[in-house]
Design an enzyme around this catalytic site. Structure first.
Site, PDB file in Angstrom:
ATOM      1  N   GLY A  51       0.868  -1.180   0.000  1.00 58.81           N
ATOM      2  CA  GLY A  51       0.000   0.000   0.000  1.00 58.81           C
ATOM      3  C   GLY A  51       0.908   1.234   0.000  1.00 58.81           C
ATOM      4  O   GLY A  51       1.831   1.327   0.816  1.00 58.81           O
ATOM      5  N   ASP A 239      -1.458   4.530  -6.506  1.00 59.99           N
ATOM      6  CA  ASP A 239      -0.023   4.394  -6.222  1.00 59.99           C
ATOM      7  C   ASP A 239       0.795   5.533  -6.804  1.00 59.99           C
ATOM      8  O   ASP A 239       1.874   5.844  -6.331  1.00 59.99           O
ATOM      9  CB  ASP A 239       0.498   3.058  -6.741  1.00 59.99           C
ATOM     10  CG  ASP A 239       0.006   1.943  -5.855  1.00 59.99           C
ATOM     11  OD1 ASP A 239      -1.156   1.525  -6.027  1.00 59.99           O
ATOM     12  OD2 ASP A 239       0.761   1.528  -4.960  1.00 59.99           O
TER      13      ASP A 239
HETATM   14  O1  MRU Z   1       0.570  -4.167  -4.417  1.00 58.61           O
HETATM   15  P1  MRU Z   1      -0.034  -3.367  -3.308  1.00 58.61           P
HETATM   16  O2  MRU Z   1      -0.873  -4.177  -2.380  1.00 58.61           O
HETATM   17  O3  MRU Z   1       1.000  -2.532  -2.591  1.00 58.61           O
HETATM   18  O4  MRU Z   1      -1.008  -2.355  -4.058  1.00 58.61           O
HETATM   19  C1  MRU Z   1      -1.730  -1.430  -3.291  1.00 58.61           C
HETATM   20  C2  MRU Z   1      -2.678  -0.621  -4.083  1.00 58.61           C
HETATM   21  O5  MRU Z   1      -2.777  -0.723  -5.279  1.00 58.61           O
HETATM   22  C3  MRU Z   1      -3.475   0.414  -3.322  1.00 58.61           C
HETATM   23  O6  MRU Z   1      -4.717   0.621  -3.921  1.00 58.61           O
HETATM   24  C4  MRU Z   1      -2.695   1.733  -3.302  1.00 58.61           C
HETATM   25  O7  MRU Z   1      -1.379   1.549  -2.891  1.00 58.61           O
HETATM   26  C5  MRU Z   1      -3.342   2.748  -2.459  1.00 58.61           C
HETATM   27  S1  MRU Z   1      -3.177   2.375  -0.753  1.00 58.61           S
HETATM   28  C6  MRU Z   1      -3.883   3.594   0.169  1.00 58.61           C
END
Ligand code: MRU
Length: 348
Positions: A51, A239
């Protein structure tokens, strides 16, 4: 353990960073102790912590751990050592810009203080500030974003943009939390989020623990759910957002946005301003992480696809600005055309 920072996602005790091992959820709640910046870098790469905002805050503490090691050894060139710490942490994952944002902020802070005797404790304070600011930022985002949801809302969310993806409270789920606190009746349809299942494993767990009504669906049900279940909004995190309003988010977000446009359902992207990359003009420029094919061919270590099958496993996709109704940050509910700029001066 005396915790200086103590949230579900991460704890800092002044010597080590304890990260909730999100790979084990929802069946096990355990923490991994990171004692070096290498430990933190590995934990980010291996998805112990994930995240965008949580990755950024964890990296800030990783940077402090690197500085502590240097201070203990008292040998070599501190500027060189900290540049290595920064690049080790930067290499952990490529897409979430919050990682680079936090490391840049820490590095600039280090450069401005490293001649002072108390530089190390001030650096630690800065990491704690980044973490604490994340929570207050998310609360502000929640307040602003909740105004977009009606009193009776059926919402779809994707991946996990909740407390677990941040230091606390969450972005997309922060909006839902705030709406619920305002007395709105919100029902959340949770995309399971293949292949890594952040929706099924993390978002469903988080919402149930918080007493928020939710229904788990597999990703390929989203279109039918939009048609049949009176969905009023799609709310996701991000992200990396570029200056034109394109937003990278978990793979599957793009498909969801296309479906939402077809069904004329508003699609909201919710993120702190630290997720906006002012250096990039469009989503075309965002580096998209590709992860191991095992994430597709196996579920919980069990093979579900033939040996040697070729796979494509991009971890993120880009939602074009044209499919996004509004982008909610701590500053405003932003509608196109976007005019993002650095509001605090320290972000970029
Ligand atoms: O691969 P991840 O679990 O790190 O991906 C996370 C996401 O895509 C979330 O939607 C994003 O980081 C926003 S978190 C507030």
């Amino acid at each position: 353990m005396r915790s200086i920072l103590d949230t579900l996602t991460m704890k800092w005790d002044g010597h080590a960073l304890h990260l909730l091992d999100q790979r084990k959820l929802p069946t096990e709640v355990t923490y991994i102790r990171c004692q070096s910046h290498e430990d933190v870098s590995r934990a980010i790469g291996d998805m112990v912590v994930r995240g965008a905002p949580a990755i950024g805050a964890a990296a800030a503490f990783g940077y402090v751990l690197g500085a502590m090691r240097f201070a203990e050894s008292r040998s070599g060139d501190v500027t060189k050592a900290m540049a290595t710490v920064r690049s080790t942490l930067s290499a952990s994952r490529p897409t979430a810009v919050n990682l680079f944002w936090a490391l840049k902020r820490m590095h600039l802070f280090f450069e401005s203080r490293n001649t002072k005797p108390q530089w190390l404790s001030e650096l630690e304070r800065e990491a704690i500030t980044i973490a604490e600011e994340d929570i207050s930022t998310n609360r502000r985002i929640g307040e602003l974003g909740a105004s977009l949801l009606s009193d009776q809302s059926n919402v779809i969310t994707h991946c996990n943009a909740g407390a677990l993806a941040t230091v606390g409270y969450g972005t997309a789920l922060g909006v839902i939390r705030d709406a619920k606190d305002q007395g709105k009746a919100v029902h959340v349809f949770v995309d399971e989020t293949r292949p890594y299942l952040q929706g099924a494993r993390l978002t469903a767990w988080e919402l149930i623990n918080d007493g928020i009504d939710c229904t788990l669906i597999s990703d390929n049900m989203a279109g039918w759910v939009m048609k049949k279940k009176g969905i009023n909004a799609v709310v996701v995190g991000a992200d990396r957002i570029t200056t034109n309003g394109d937003a990278a988010n978990k793979i599957g977000s793009y498909s969801l946005a296309v479906l939402a446009a077809f069904h004329k359902i508003p699609f909201y992207v919710v993120a702190p301003s630290s997720t906006i990359d002012l250096e990039l003009l469009s989503g075309e420029e965002i580096p998209i992480e590709e992860r191991s094919s095992e994430e597709i061919t196996h579920i919980s270590g069990i093979r579900i696809a033939p040996e040697n099958v070729s796979c494509f496993n991009p971890a993120f996709d880009v939602i074009p600005a044209s499919l996004i109704t509004a982008i909610v940050t701590e500053d405003a509910v932003n509608y196109p055309p976007y005019h993002f700029r650095s509001t605090s001066g320290k972000h970029h």
